[in-house]
Enzyme design. Structure first.
Site, PDB file in Angstrom:
ATOM      1  N   ASN A   6       0.858  -1.176   0.000  1.00  0.00           N
ATOM      2  CA  ASN A   6       0.000   0.000   0.000  1.00  0.00           C
ATOM      3  C   ASN A   6       0.899   1.232   0.000  1.00  0.00           C
ATOM      4  O   ASN A   6       1.440   1.614   1.037  1.00  0.00           O
ATOM      5  CB  ASN A   6      -0.895  -0.044   1.245  1.00  0.00           C
ATOM      6  CG  ASN A   6      -1.944   1.046   1.243  1.00  0.00           C
ATOM      7  OD1 ASN A   6      -1.868   1.982   0.438  1.00  0.00           O
ATOM      8  ND2 ASN A   6      -2.898   0.946   2.137  1.00  0.00           N
ATOM      9  N   ARG A  79      -2.644  -1.822  -3.703  1.00  0.00           N
ATOM     10  CA  ARG A  79      -3.816  -0.958  -3.644  1.00  0.00           C
ATOM     11  C   ARG A  79      -3.560   0.211  -4.579  1.00  0.00           C
ATOM     12  O   ARG A  79      -2.497   0.829  -4.528  1.00  0.00           O
ATOM     13  CB  ARG A  79      -3.975  -0.444  -2.224  1.00  0.00           C
ATOM     14  CG  ARG A  79      -4.970   0.676  -2.091  1.00  0.00           C
ATOM     15  CD  ARG A  79      -4.977   1.130  -0.643  1.00  0.00           C
ATOM     16  NE  ARG A  79      -6.090   1.988  -0.365  1.00  0.00           N
ATOM     17  CZ  ARG A  79      -5.963   3.266  -0.008  1.00  0.00           C
ATOM     18  NH1 ARG A  79      -4.759   3.804   0.112  1.00  0.00           N
ATOM     19  NH2 ARG A  79      -7.022   3.989   0.252  1.00  0.00           N
ATOM     20  N   HIS A 167     -12.742   4.840  -0.102  1.00  0.00           N
ATOM     21  CA  HIS A 167     -12.803   3.875   1.018  1.00  0.00           C
ATOM     22  C   HIS A 167     -13.453   2.555   0.589  1.00  0.00           C
ATOM     23  O   HIS A 167     -13.968   1.809   1.413  1.00  0.00           O
ATOM     24  CB  HIS A 167     -13.595   4.430   2.228  1.00  0.00           C
ATOM     25  CG  HIS A 167     -12.887   5.538   2.952  1.00  0.00           C
ATOM     26  ND1 HIS A 167     -13.549   6.615   3.499  1.00  0.00           N
ATOM     27  CD2 HIS A 167     -11.588   5.728   3.242  1.00  0.00           C
ATOM     28  CE1 HIS A 167     -12.679   7.428   4.086  1.00  0.00           C
ATOM     29  NE2 HIS A 167     -11.478   6.911   3.943  1.00  0.00           N
ATOM     30  N   ARG A 223     -10.128  17.870   6.330  1.00  0.00           N
ATOM     31  CA  ARG A 223     -10.888  18.265   5.130  1.00  0.00           C
ATOM     32  C   ARG A 223     -12.227  18.855   5.531  1.00  0.00           C
ATOM     33  O   ARG A 223     -12.844  18.426   6.504  1.00  0.00           O
ATOM     34  CB  ARG A 223     -11.124  17.071   4.209  1.00  0.00           C
ATOM     35  CG  ARG A 223      -9.875  16.441   3.660  1.00  0.00           C
ATOM     36  CD  ARG A 223     -10.236  15.417   2.574  1.00  0.00           C
ATOM     37  NE  ARG A 223      -9.098  14.566   2.280  1.00  0.00           N
ATOM     38  CZ  ARG A 223      -9.082  13.239   2.469  1.00  0.00           C
ATOM     39  NH1 ARG A 223     -10.163  12.606   2.914  1.00  0.00           N
ATOM     40  NH2 ARG A 223      -8.006  12.554   2.190  1.00  0.00           N
ATOM     41  N   GLU A 338      -8.205  -2.936   5.067  1.00  0.00           N
ATOM     42  CA  GLU A 338      -8.123  -2.877   3.598  1.00  0.00           C
ATOM     43  C   GLU A 338      -7.112  -3.889   3.071  1.00  0.00           C
ATOM     44  O   GLU A 338      -7.308  -4.474   2.003  1.00  0.00           O
ATOM     45  CB  GLU A 338      -7.710  -1.470   3.170  1.00  0.00           C
ATOM     46  CG  GLU A 338      -8.713  -0.404   3.592  1.00  0.00           C
ATOM     47  CD  GLU A 338      -8.411   0.954   2.988  1.00  0.00           C
ATOM     48  OE1 GLU A 338      -7.232   1.246   2.728  1.00  0.00           O
ATOM     49  OE2 GLU A 338      -9.355   1.718   2.771  1.00  0.00           O
TER      50      GLU A 338
END
Ligand code: ADP
Length: 354
Positions: A6, A79, A167, A223, A338
């Protein structure tokens, strides 16, 4: 053994899984491009690497020193954050798949190039090692057009301005975790530094809060979440595009409302700014949830995952209290993983002979 990679903006995380999806070893190179560290299992030391290819070479050496040479691996699995509209399934890495990932770089200019760099570097290092890839956007490919389309002219839509959602690997893992007990209408919250929610109907994403980029939807650690495009235009005219980008992605959210982005420390504070930031987060999470529940035509269960979703009981309770109008439903807490989903995808492709 499956090596999951990743590659983040300045880090390279790895996790090795056995064929039955048992996690065997985890590690990471951090602060790529500066004086950073490498960690693998119990080993940790300083490591300065110039780029992701160098970080990968260092990690491959560390794996070999830990007894896991390349020839002990069945496959590597990566990923990639963004698959655009063309890469909507996990795939074996081929020249054509690499070309497709390159073709969507404009959609994720900060992420996809690092993901690709690790893939290409590993290919050069170990040309015979099969490589697979899973995409962070792919789970949302089942969203209907009415959910993904922005009401803007066709030319812009054709240029890629539409909702994608993110996600996806976390939501795919969450669905897998339920097995045969998957609720029909499941509202899932992935609440970490980045935060989103997803309406999952019969195991398929039909609506999600993030859109063209991970900026939209819920407010997050740094954010802003949803903000009117006209406000963005005005700020951009005043302070410039780059500064607006930095502000909305890195200096907004909890950071803007309470001066820090860590939920654990925010919950430990009792000042007005911290309280308001937490209230704001839960209020907007619940408001976006209402929209997702309407998309599913009701609600059978809620699932929380991610650092906040798994650990911050006061946040879960507050969001659920605001959703009480939809009736009492079971609440599930699922550990985000993940990497396991990426390994699972690769094993499925291997078993299918791909
Ligand atoms: P990322 O999106 O970077 O993977 P995580 O999923 O690890 O992030 O989530 C990080 C967030 O989870 C941080 O805001 C952190 O404070 C929060 N968090 C982790 N543990 C707890 C806890 N015990 N209580 C409250 N918040 C927590």
């Amino acid at each position: 053994m499956i090596l999951v990679l990743n590659a983040g903006s300045s880090s390279l995380k790895v996790e090795v899984f056995s064929q039955d999806l048992t996690s065997v070893l985890t590690g990471a190179v951090s602060r790529i491009g500066a004086e950073g560290t490498i960690r693998l299992g119990d080993m940790s030391k300083e490591a300065t690497t110039a780029n992701h290819a160098e970080a990968l070479a260092l990690m491959i050496d560390a794996l070999a020193a830990a007894g896991m040479t390349i020839d002990t691996l069945t496959a590597a699995a990566h990923r990639v954050v963004h698959g655009g509209t063309i890469l909507t399934q996990p795939a074996r890495v081929t020249p054509q798949v690499i070309a497709s990932i390159k073709s969507v770089i404009t959609l994720a200019p900060l992420h996809n190039p690092n993901n690709l760099a690790a893939m290409v570097a590993l290919q050069e290092m170990a040309p015979d090692l099969p490589q697979y890839v899973s995409f962070g956007t792919a789970f949302h490919a089942t969203n209907p057009d009415v959910a993904t389309r922005y009401a803007i002219p066709q030319t812009q839509h054709d240029a890629g301005i539409r909702r994608y959602g993110f996600h996806g690997l976390s939501y795919a893992h969450l669905v897998e975790s339920f097995g045969a007990d998957l609720p029909q209408r499941l509202l899932a919250f992935h609440l970490g530094n980045g935060a989103s929610l997803c309406a999952i109907l019969n195991g398929n994403s039909i609506a999600t809060s993030m859109g063209y980029s991970p900026l939209s939807g819920l407010m997050m650690g740094t954010r802003s979440g949803d903000i009117d495009g006209a406000a963005v235009l005005r700020m951009s005219a005043a302070i410039g595009e780059d500064e607006t980008d930095r502000m909305l992605n890195r200096n907004s959210g909890f950071q803007a409302l309470a001066g820090e982005n860590d939920m654990r420390t925010l919950l430990a504070r009792s000042d007005d700014a911290a309280r308001f930031a937490v209230e704001h987060f839960c209020y907007w999470a619940a408001r976006h949830a209402g929209s997702a529940i309407v998309a599913m035509g009701g609600l059978d269960a809620v699932a929380f995952t991610g650092g906040i979703g798994e650990n911050a009981a006061p946040i879960r309770d507050r969001i659920m209290a605001q959703l009480a109008c939809f009736g009492e439903v079971p609440v599930h807490i699922i550990a985000a993983d993940e990497e396991r989903q990426i390994a699972r995808d690769a094993i499925q492709l291997i078993e299918a002979g791909l």
